[in-house]
Scaffold this motif. Structure first.
Motif, PDB file in Angstrom:
ATOM      1  N   THR A  36       0.838  -1.188   0.000  1.00 32.44           N
ATOM      2  CA  THR A  36       0.000   0.000   0.000  1.00 32.44           C
ATOM      3  C   THR A  36       0.876   1.242   0.000  1.00 32.44           C
ATOM      4  OG1 THR A  36      -1.674  -1.172   1.253  1.00 32.44           O
ATOM      5  CG2 THR A  36      -1.826   1.228   1.223  1.00 32.44           C
ATOM      6  N   PRO A  37       0.702   2.127  -0.991  1.00 32.51           N
ATOM      7  CA  PRO A  37       1.504   3.351  -1.000  1.00 32.51           C
ATOM      8  C   PRO A  37       1.244   4.187   0.252  1.00 32.51           C
ATOM      9  CG  PRO A  37       0.381   3.058  -3.094  1.00 32.51           C
ATOM     10  CD  PRO A  37      -0.171   2.030  -2.145  1.00 32.51           C
ATOM     11  N   ARG A  38       2.297   4.721   0.801  1.00 35.44           N
ATOM     12  CA  ARG A  38       2.208   5.628   1.936  1.00 35.44           C
ATOM     13  C   ARG A  38       2.378   7.034   1.382  1.00 35.44           C
ATOM     14  NH1 ARG A  38       4.718   0.987   2.592  1.00 35.44           N
ATOM     15  NH2 ARG A  38       6.736   1.848   2.198  1.00 35.44           N
ATOM     16  N   THR A  39       1.361   7.840   1.543  1.00 35.93           N
ATOM     17  CA  THR A  39       1.328   9.150   0.897  1.00 35.93           C
ATOM     18  C   THR A  39       1.658  10.255   1.889  1.00 35.93           C
ATOM     19  OG1 THR A  39      -0.341   8.362  -0.651  1.00 35.93           O
ATOM     20  CG2 THR A  39      -0.100  10.747  -0.422  1.00 35.93           C
ATOM     21  N   ASP A  62      10.180   2.179  -1.178  1.00 31.16           N
ATOM     22  CA  ASP A  62       9.304   2.010  -2.325  1.00 31.16           C
ATOM     23  C   ASP A  62       7.866   2.319  -1.910  1.00 31.16           C
ATOM     24  OD1 ASP A  62      11.367   0.185  -1.856  1.00 31.16           O
ATOM     25  OD2 ASP A  62      10.232  -1.505  -2.570  1.00 31.16           O
ATOM     26  N   SER A  63       7.091   2.613  -2.883  1.00 28.21           N
ATOM     27  CA  SER A  63       5.659   2.859  -2.727  1.00 28.21           C
ATOM     28  C   SER A  63       5.339   4.079  -1.876  1.00 28.21           C
ATOM     29  CB  SER A  63       4.949   1.620  -2.158  1.00 28.21           C
ATOM     30  OG  SER A  63       5.123   0.533  -3.027  1.00 28.21           O
ATOM     31  N   ILE A  64       6.284   4.965  -1.672  1.00 28.24           N
ATOM     32  CA  ILE A  64       5.980   6.226  -1.001  1.00 28.24           C
ATOM     33  C   ILE A  64       5.565   7.225  -2.075  1.00 28.24           C
ATOM     34  CG2 ILE A  64       6.886   8.160   0.330  1.00 28.24           C
ATOM     35  CD1 ILE A  64       8.804   6.217   1.655  1.00 28.24           C
ATOM     36  N   VAL A  65       4.519   7.979  -1.787  1.00 26.59           N
ATOM     37  CA  VAL A  65       4.041   9.014  -2.692  1.00 26.59           C
ATOM     38  C   VAL A  65       4.262  10.365  -2.012  1.00 26.59           C
ATOM     39  CG1 VAL A  65       2.041   9.947  -3.912  1.00 26.59           C
ATOM     40  CG2 VAL A  65       2.281   7.464  -3.634  1.00 26.59           C
ATOM     41  N   ASN A 104      18.685   1.886  -4.844  1.00 27.70           N
ATOM     42  CA  ASN A 104      17.601   1.279  -5.614  1.00 27.70           C
ATOM     43  C   ASN A 104      16.259   1.754  -5.078  1.00 27.70           C
ATOM     44  OD1 ASN A 104      19.448  -0.191  -7.108  1.00 27.70           O
ATOM     45  ND2 ASN A 104      19.371  -1.923  -5.721  1.00 27.70           N
ATOM     46  N   ALA A 105      15.328   2.010  -5.988  1.00 28.41           N
ATOM     47  CA  ALA A 105      14.013   2.508  -5.577  1.00 28.41           C
ATOM     48  C   ALA A 105      12.953   1.975  -6.533  1.00 28.41           C
ATOM     49  CB  ALA A 105      14.016   4.026  -5.577  1.00 28.41           C
ATOM     50  N   LEU A 106      11.915   1.388  -5.968  1.00 31.00           N
ATOM     51  CA  LEU A 106      10.855   0.795  -6.768  1.00 31.00           C
ATOM     52  C   LEU A 106       9.523   1.470  -6.468  1.00 31.00           C
ATOM     53  CD1 LEU A 106      11.834  -2.930  -6.140  1.00 31.00           C
ATOM     54  CD2 LEU A 106      12.574  -1.438  -8.004  1.00 31.00           C
ATOM     55  N   SER A 107       8.791   1.792  -7.516  1.00 28.48           N
ATOM     56  CA  SER A 107       7.388   2.195  -7.440  1.00 28.48           C
ATOM     57  C   SER A 107       7.095   3.419  -6.589  1.00 28.48           C
ATOM     58  CB  SER A 107       6.539   1.021  -6.922  1.00 28.48           C
ATOM     59  OG  SER A 107       6.723  -0.091  -7.744  1.00 28.48           O
ATOM     60  N   GLY A 108       7.930   4.415  -6.610  1.00 27.11           N
ATOM     61  CA  GLY A 108       7.627   5.656  -5.901  1.00 27.11           C
ATOM     62  C   GLY A 108       6.901   6.628  -6.811  1.00 27.11           C
ATOM     63  N   ARG A 109       6.374   7.678  -6.218  1.00 27.16           N
ATOM     64  CA  ARG A 109       5.678   8.708  -6.986  1.00 27.16           C
ATOM     65  C   ARG A 109       5.996  10.081  -6.424  1.00 27.16           C
ATOM     66  NH1 ARG A 109       0.934   6.505  -9.821  1.00 27.16           N
ATOM     67  NH2 ARG A 109       0.093   8.592  -9.883  1.00 27.16           N
ATOM     68  N   ILE A 110       6.157  11.037  -7.318  1.00 23.14           N
ATOM     69  CA  ILE A 110       6.259  12.449  -6.953  1.00 23.14           C
ATOM     70  C   ILE A 110       5.238  13.153  -7.830  1.00 23.14           C
ATOM     71  CG2 ILE A 110       7.734  14.493  -6.877  1.00 23.14           C
ATOM     72  CD1 ILE A 110      10.150  12.595  -6.642  1.00 23.14           C
ATOM     73  N   GLU A 111       4.274  13.833  -7.195  1.00 30.72           N
ATOM     74  CA  GLU A 111       3.148  14.387  -7.940  1.00 30.72           C
ATOM     75  C   GLU A 111       2.817  15.810  -7.497  1.00 30.72           C
ATOM     76  OE1 GLU A 111       0.020  11.739  -6.792  1.00 30.72           O
ATOM     77  OE2 GLU A 111       0.659  10.181  -8.184  1.00 30.72           O
ATOM     78  N   VAL A 134      27.983   2.275  -8.376  1.00 28.83           N
ATOM     79  CA  VAL A 134      27.240   1.039  -8.583  1.00 28.83           C
ATOM     80  C   VAL A 134      25.952   1.383  -9.310  1.00 28.83           C
ATOM     81  CG1 VAL A 134      26.076  -0.876  -7.425  1.00 28.83           C
ATOM     82  CG2 VAL A 134      28.179   0.078  -6.456  1.00 28.83           C
ATOM     83  N   GLN A 135      25.635   0.606 -10.367  1.00 27.79           N
ATOM     84  CA  GLN A 135      24.400   0.898 -11.084  1.00 27.79           C
ATOM     85  C   GLN A 135      23.204   0.649 -10.162  1.00 27.79           C
ATOM     86  OE1 GLN A 135      23.146  -1.496 -14.488  1.00 27.79           O
ATOM     87  NE2 GLN A 135      22.568   0.410 -15.497  1.00 27.79           N
ATOM     88  N   ILE A 136      22.252   1.568 -10.191  1.00 28.66           N
ATOM     89  CA  ILE A 136      21.056   1.427  -9.370  1.00 28.66           C
ATOM     90  C   ILE A 136      19.861   1.081 -10.248  1.00 28.66           C
ATOM     91  CG2 ILE A 136      21.908   2.988  -7.585  1.00 28.66           C
ATOM     92  CD1 ILE A 136      20.026   5.150  -8.766  1.00 28.66           C
ATOM     93  N   VAL A 137      18.837   0.522  -9.627  1.00 29.63           N
ATOM     94  CA  VAL A 137      17.613   0.169 -10.325  1.00 29.63           C
ATOM     95  C   VAL A 137      16.517   1.122  -9.879  1.00 29.63           C
ATOM     96  CG1 VAL A 137      15.873  -1.614 -10.693  1.00 29.63           C
ATOM     97  CG2 VAL A 137      18.291  -2.253 -10.477  1.00 29.63           C
ATOM     98  N   VAL A 138      15.961   1.834 -10.830  1.00 32.64           N
ATOM     99  CA  VAL A 138      14.845   2.744 -10.597  1.00 32.64           C
ATOM    100  C   VAL A 138      13.710   2.196 -11.454  1.00 32.64           C
ATOM    101  CG1 VAL A 138      14.022   5.106 -10.827  1.00 32.64           C
ATOM    102  CG2 VAL A 138      16.425   4.671 -10.249  1.00 32.64           C
ATOM    103  N   ASN A 139      12.753   1.531 -10.826  1.00 31.14           N
ATOM    104  CA  ASN A 139      11.736   0.815 -11.588  1.00 31.14           C
ATOM    105  C   ASN A 139      10.339   1.198 -11.115  1.00 31.14           C
ATOM    106  OD1 ASN A 139      10.147  -1.036 -12.942  1.00 31.14           O
ATOM    107  ND2 ASN A 139      11.608  -2.698 -12.692  1.00 31.14           N
ATOM    108  N   GLY A 140       9.482   1.513 -12.065  1.00 29.06           N
ATOM    109  CA  GLY A 140       8.081   1.745 -11.757  1.00 29.06           C
ATOM    110  C   GLY A 140       7.762   3.091 -11.136  1.00 29.06           C
ATOM    111  N   TRP A 141       8.630   4.068 -11.299  1.00 26.84           N
ATOM    112  CA  TRP A 141       8.369   5.399 -10.745  1.00 26.84           C
ATOM    113  C   TRP A 141       7.424   6.167 -11.645  1.00 26.84           C
ATOM    114  CZ3 TRP A 141      10.164   8.543  -6.636  1.00 26.84           C
ATOM    115  CH2 TRP A 141      10.821   7.818  -5.637  1.00 26.84           C
ATOM    116  N   HIS A 142       6.644   7.057 -11.044  1.00 30.60           N
ATOM    117  CA  HIS A 142       5.751   7.932 -11.788  1.00 30.60           C
ATOM    118  C   HIS A 142       5.953   9.349 -11.258  1.00 30.60           C
ATOM    119  CE1 HIS A 142       1.401   8.857 -13.289  1.00 30.60           C
ATOM    120  NE2 HIS A 142       2.334   9.352 -14.074  1.00 30.60           N
TER     121      HIS A 142
END
Length: 190
Positions: A36-39, A62-65, A104-111, A134-142
């Motif tokens: 569940t995203p924490r907004t 991850d999943s922080i908005v 690394n950061a997955l599925s975050g949002r900045i709106e 080190v290469q990082i993974v940034v996946n699923g950000w909006h």
């Protein structure tokens, strides 16, 4: 949850760095439901004296908005409905970012945010390796409906950035940047 609950004040004068940072830290350590995203909500104009750091470690960032709400409107941009503003008040810091996603950061949002680097901070938002090199993974950000203003290097940076070579070091898969405006920066996205 409101960043104001942790002491941030959107009055265009108080340094709100500690309050916004505490809200992000609290959301990142909230493990009641990782799906569940924490907004974190912002309303008004927040001045910050240094970087807001979103760190990937034992907690899950991850999943922080981070979402602006409210009545700010700027008809000179593409984005004419209300949003909040974060304004850099930390002095000249060419290698600093207003918002640093560290590791690394997955599925975050900045709106719905206006991010003004005040021609002093290098980046508005920067994704960077926590350990360097080190290469990082940034996946699923909006990143949606944001204004990236007056950064000295770039509005948005995917990983460590070297101005001399124009290179960065991030795997930014499935990441969407839409309805964003970049003004007063030498480069929009690097």
């Amino acid at each position: 949850m409101w960043a104001d609950w942790w002491g941030a004040v959107g009055n265009d004068s108080t340094d709100s760095l500690a309050g916004i940072q505490a809200a992000i830290d609290s959301a990142a350590t909230n493990t009641t439901s990782n799906s569940t995203p924490r907004t974190i909500l912002l309303q008004g104009v927040y001045r910050i004296s240094g970087q807001i750091v979103w760190t990937n470690g034992t907690s899950r960032p991850d999943s922080i908005v981070l979402r602006g709400v409210g009545s700010l409107s700027d008809s000179s941009t593409l984005n004419t409905f209300g949003r909040a503003e974060i304004f850099w008040n930390g002095g000249v810091a060419a290698d600093s970012a207003m918002i640093l996603i560290n590791g690394n950061a997955l599925s975050g949002r900045i709106e719905n945010l206006k991010l003004d680097a005040n021609s002093q901070a290098g980046f508005n938002v920067r994704f960077k390796s926590a350990s360097g090199g080190v290469q990082i993974v940034v996946n699923g950000w909006h990143i949606y409906n944001c204004d990236f203003l007056n950064a000295t290097a770039a509005g948005l940076s995917w990983g460590p950035y070297t101005a001399a070579t124009g290179t960065h070091d991030a795997d930014a898969a499935n990441t969407i940047v839409e309805r964003c405006d970049f003004r007063g920066t030498p480069q929009s996205v690097v």
